[in-house]
Design an enzyme around this catalytic site. Structure first.
Site, short mmCIF file in Angstrom:
data_model
loop_
_atom_site.label_atom_id
_atom_site.label_comp_id
_atom_site.label_asym_id
_atom_site.label_seq_id
_atom_site.Cartn_x
_atom_site.Cartn_y
_atom_site.Cartn_z
N SER A 216 10.17 -13.75 12.27
CA SER A 216 11.05 -13.41 10.83
C SER A 216 10.49 -14.07 9.82
O SER A 216 9.60 -15.03 9.56
CB SER A 216 12.42 -13.98 10.95
OG SER A 216 13.04 -13.59 9.93
N LYS B 125 16.64 -13.37 17.71
CA LYS B 125 16.12 -12.74 16.44
C LYS B 125 17.06 -11.37 16.11
O LYS B 125 17.22 -10.99 14.92
CB LYS B 125 14.81 -12.18 16.55
CG LYS B 125 14.11 -11.46 15.79
CD LYS B 125 14.02 -12.04 14.64
CE LYS B 125 13.27 -11.19 13.27
NZ LYS B 125 12.80 -9.85 13.31
N HIS C 247 20.19 -12.69 14.37
CA HIS C 247 19.63 -13.21 13.04
C HIS C 247 19.59 -11.81 12.08
O HIS C 247 20.07 -11.92 10.85
CB HIS C 247 18.20 -13.63 13.09
CG HIS C 247 17.53 -13.73 11.59
ND1 HIS C 247 16.93 -12.66 11.20
CD2 HIS C 247 17.34 -14.65 10.92
CE1 HIS C 247 16.25 -12.87 10.19
NE2 HIS C 247 16.78 -14.20 9.74
N ASN C 248 18.92 -10.68 12.75
CA ASN C 248 18.99 -9.63 11.87
C ASN C 248 20.37 -8.86 11.53
O ASN C 248 20.71 -8.47 10.20
CB ASN C 248 17.98 -8.33 12.65
CG ASN C 248 16.83 -8.92 12.31
OD1 ASN C 248 16.33 -9.84 12.10
ND2 ASN C 248 15.88 -7.51 12.24
N GLU D 80 21.95 -10.99 8.83
CA GLU D 80 21.28 -10.46 7.63
C GLU D 80 21.96 -9.25 7.03
O GLU D 80 22.13 -9.00 5.96
CB GLU D 80 19.69 -10.19 7.81
CG GLU D 80 19.18 -9.40 6.73
CD GLU D 80 17.39 -9.29 7.39
OE1 GLU D 80 16.90 -10.02 8.17
OE2 GLU D 80 17.01 -8.23 6.93
P1 NDP Z 1 3.31 -1.45 13.55
O1 NDP Z 1 4.83 -1.63 14.12
O2 NDP Z 1 3.01 -0.21 12.37
O3 NDP Z 1 2.47 -0.88 14.64
C1 NDP Z 1 0.87 -0.63 14.50
C2 NDP Z 1 0.15 -1.38 15.30
O4 NDP Z 1 0.59 -1.05 16.52
C3 NDP Z 1 -1.19 -1.22 15.25
O5 NDP Z 1 -2.06 -2.18 15.51
C4 NDP Z 1 -1.45 -0.24 16.33
O6 NDP Z 1 -2.72 0.08 16.72
C5 NDP Z 1 -0.56 -0.46 17.42
N1 NDP Z 1 -0.30 0.29 18.51
C6 NDP Z 1 0.60 1.36 18.14
N2 NDP Z 1 0.63 2.09 19.40
C7 NDP Z 1 -0.34 1.51 20.26
C8 NDP Z 1 -0.55 1.79 21.48
N3 NDP Z 1 -0.08 2.57 22.34
N4 NDP Z 1 -1.59 0.91 22.29
C9 NDP Z 1 -2.11 0.08 21.57
N5 NDP Z 1 -1.88 -0.35 20.36
C10 NDP Z 1 -0.77 0.34 19.58
O7 NDP Z 1 2.81 -2.84 12.87
P2 NDP Z 1 3.59 -4.10 12.17
O8 NDP Z 1 2.66 -4.75 11.89
O9 NDP Z 1 4.32 -3.47 11.04
O10 NDP Z 1 4.54 -4.59 13.14
C11 NDP Z 1 4.18 -5.02 14.27
C12 NDP Z 1 5.22 -5.48 15.25
O11 NDP Z 1 5.90 -6.50 14.57
C13 NDP Z 1 6.58 -4.47 15.29
O12 NDP Z 1 7.09 -4.67 16.78
C14 NDP Z 1 7.63 -4.81 14.40
O13 NDP Z 1 8.85 -4.18 14.67
C15 NDP Z 1 7.44 -6.19 14.31
N6 NDP Z 1 7.89 -6.91 12.95
C16 NDP Z 1 7.51 -6.32 11.93
C17 NDP Z 1 8.02 -6.93 10.57
C18 NDP Z 1 7.58 -6.43 9.22
O14 NDP Z 1 8.04 -6.92 8.27
N7 NDP Z 1 6.81 -5.31 9.35
C19 NDP Z 1 8.94 -8.06 10.74
C20 NDP Z 1 8.69 -8.65 12.04
C21 NDP Z 1 8.51 -8.19 13.18
P3 NDP Z 1 -3.74 1.38 15.98
O15 NDP Z 1 -4.24 0.72 14.72
O16 NDP Z 1 -4.65 1.59 16.80
O17 NDP Z 1 -2.88 2.36 15.52
#
Ligand code: NDP
Length: 483
Positions: free
Chosen positions: A128, A182, A185-186, A189
């Protein structure tokens, strides 16, 4: 010389998490499906620590010390399964795969069971604090086997934010426990934000205070019992003026709240567990109502009867700001009590053994609901680990007792003025429901017996009974009659 840990998935969250790990002196292998993200990280942040870039999954796995520790930080859902399927043939018994994305806890349970069959550990962990938290210190909620935490805990604790010298990271419990906590928690929130929004609405409509004046009110509240990140940023948002129009920012934002789904998951789970989380549910439904644009427009066009706000005057206005503060506090206690009840119920159902005091401890920093209040929750569960409701803790019981005249006044005023306060009102209804010695559920049972022969139990005798409603109205005992 192999890396201590690896991160695959280098979008904003994974990249910041990898940087955080490297900045704390760990050698971190980094990988992403599309190589550009790896190259960008090395080009822009490579000097922050010991990064080991890989452009293939094979190289990535080969660059890790054993037992291998791999953090997967990709899009939640099928992408996570795809990455796990790619990784596992390259891993060995004893290796640890960590899913730090926002997975549903049932998916985590499934994945954990599948990897366990291969002799590997799967750790679903809540993270988080958004992108800033990932970089500067998140709150971390890891599930999975306790054994895996031995190998993983020290690194995770080193990158988590600290409050009073305690890292906001602790072992939560087996399989899906981390992601479950988690999720709740959300959900909390959601409830907290809804209550804050209701307080704002009541004071703006009820007293005619401007957003700038309300920013001062929230600033002041932030120096008392309500001190929290959400109250602090409420003041910041209310004080912000739109550069384009010079109007209060809050007035140029479309009033339709969106959701990514974790609040909905929390309520769905609560329905399955049979735990009334009315505060979270009302928050999810309030967002749904706000987003029902067509329906709202149709109602605006026709107009439905009822009061439309109007400022309070004289004695009605006197002390109203502080009354709303107290109503907010009491409603917040209820929302948190309900969320912790949900964790309790799931922990019992799945055999997780979650330590609720520790959950309050690791939510004190890094995450969105971080607040002074959580210290009190920790103290409550430390004093009595089996506490049946947070509302029964002496501190919270007397805080709510002190607040309740104000709370009732605020809800009554809201009803009178036609200001919707589903959060405040449902919290009060929950509180009063818990307090009642006799609930009208007895009538509900009577109705169920009449139309469906669903039977009822008596206050004065054992067994289950049914009245012959379409016969002579005599009572029949329904259980073990034959024995
Ligand atoms: P995203 O959820 O936007 O995911 C993008 C990433 O996933 C990229 O690295 C992408 O690779 C990869 N990806 C997508 N599909 C595939 C696949 N089929 N095979 C391999 N890689 C893949 O990224 P975030 O950084 O925003 O979030 C990551 C995780 O963290 C998510 O599960 C999200 O829910 C969680 N999270 C996010 C928060 C936030 O504030 N954003 C907070 C807490 C948790 P490529 O570059 O090759 O497309």
């Amino acid at each position: 010389d192999l890396a201590d840990i690896g991160v695959t998935g280098l979008a904003v969250m994974g990249r910041n998490l990898a940087r955080n790990i490297a900045r704390h002196g760990h050698a971190v292998a980094v990988h992403n499906r599309s190589s550009q993200r790896v190259d960008d990280l090395i080009a822009e942040n490579g000097d922050e620590g010991d990064f080991r870039p890989s452009h293939s999954v094979e190289d990535f796995v080969a660059s890790l010390a054993k037992p291998r520790r791999v953090i997967v930080m990709v899009k939640a859902g099928p992408a996570t399964d795809a990455v796990i399927d790619e990784l596992t043939p390259l891993l060995e018994e004893g290796d640890i795969v960590v899913d730090a994305g926002n997975a549903h806890f049932e998916d985590t349970r499934r994945r954990e069971a599948a990897l366990k069959e291969k002799g590997m550990h799967f750790v679903g962990t809540g993270v988080s604090g958004g992108e800033e938290g990932a970089l500067l210190g998140p709150s971390i909620m890891p599930g999975g086997s306790r054994e895996s935490y031995e190998a993983l805990g020290p690194i995770l604790e080193s990158i988590a934010v600290e409050v009073d010298g305690t890292p906001c990271c602790t072992y939560v419990g087996p399989d899906g426990a981390g992601h479950f906590v988690k999720m709740v928690h959300n959900g909390i929130e959601y409830a907290d934000m809804q209550l804050i929004a209701e307080a704002y609405d009541l004071l703006r409509q009820g007293l005619g205070l401007s957003p700038a004046e309300l920013a001062d009110v929230f600033d002041e509240w932030n120096s008392g019992d309500l001190e929290s990140f959400l109250v602090e940023i409420t003041a910041r948002v209310l004080r912000h003026t739109d550069a384009r129009t010079g109007r209060p920012f809050v007035d140029v934002v479309v009033d339709e709240a969106e959701q990514k789904g974790t609040g909905r998951w929390t309520v769905q789970s609560a329905l399955d567990l049979g735990v009334p989380v009315s505060g979270i549910a009302e928050a999810v439904f309030a967002r749904a109502l706000s987003g029902a644009a067509d329906q709202r427009a149709a109602v605006q066009a026709k107009g439905l009867a009822g009061p439309t706000g109007g400022a309070l005057e004289g004695a009605d206005a006197e002390g109203f700001v502080d009354a709303v503060r107290q109503a907010l506090y009491a409603s917040k206690v209820v929302a948190y009590a309900q969320g912790f009840d949900q964790i309790t119920a799931a922990s019992e159902q799945y055999g997780w053994g979650v330590d609720r005091g520790m959950m309050a401890t690791i939510w004190r920093g890094g995450c969105i609901i971080r607040a002074r209040f959580l210290d009190r929750i920790k103290q409550a569960y430390d004093a009595d680990p089996h506490l049946a409701s947070l509302l029964l803790d002496d501190y919270f019981a007397s805080a709510v007792a002190d607040a309740q005249d104000a709370w009732r006044r605020v809800v009554a005023t809201a009803v009178h003025l036609g200001i919707p306060t589903p959060g405040f009102s449902s919290a009060l209804a929950y509180y009063d429901g818990l307090r009642r010695d006799r609930l009208p559920a007895s009538l509900v049972q009577g109705l169920r017996d009449l139309f469906g022969a669903h039977t009822y139990r008596r206050v004065d005798a054992e067994g289950t009974y049914h009245v012959l409603w379409s016969g002579d109205h005599s009572e029949e005992r329904q259980d073990h009659i034959d024995q």
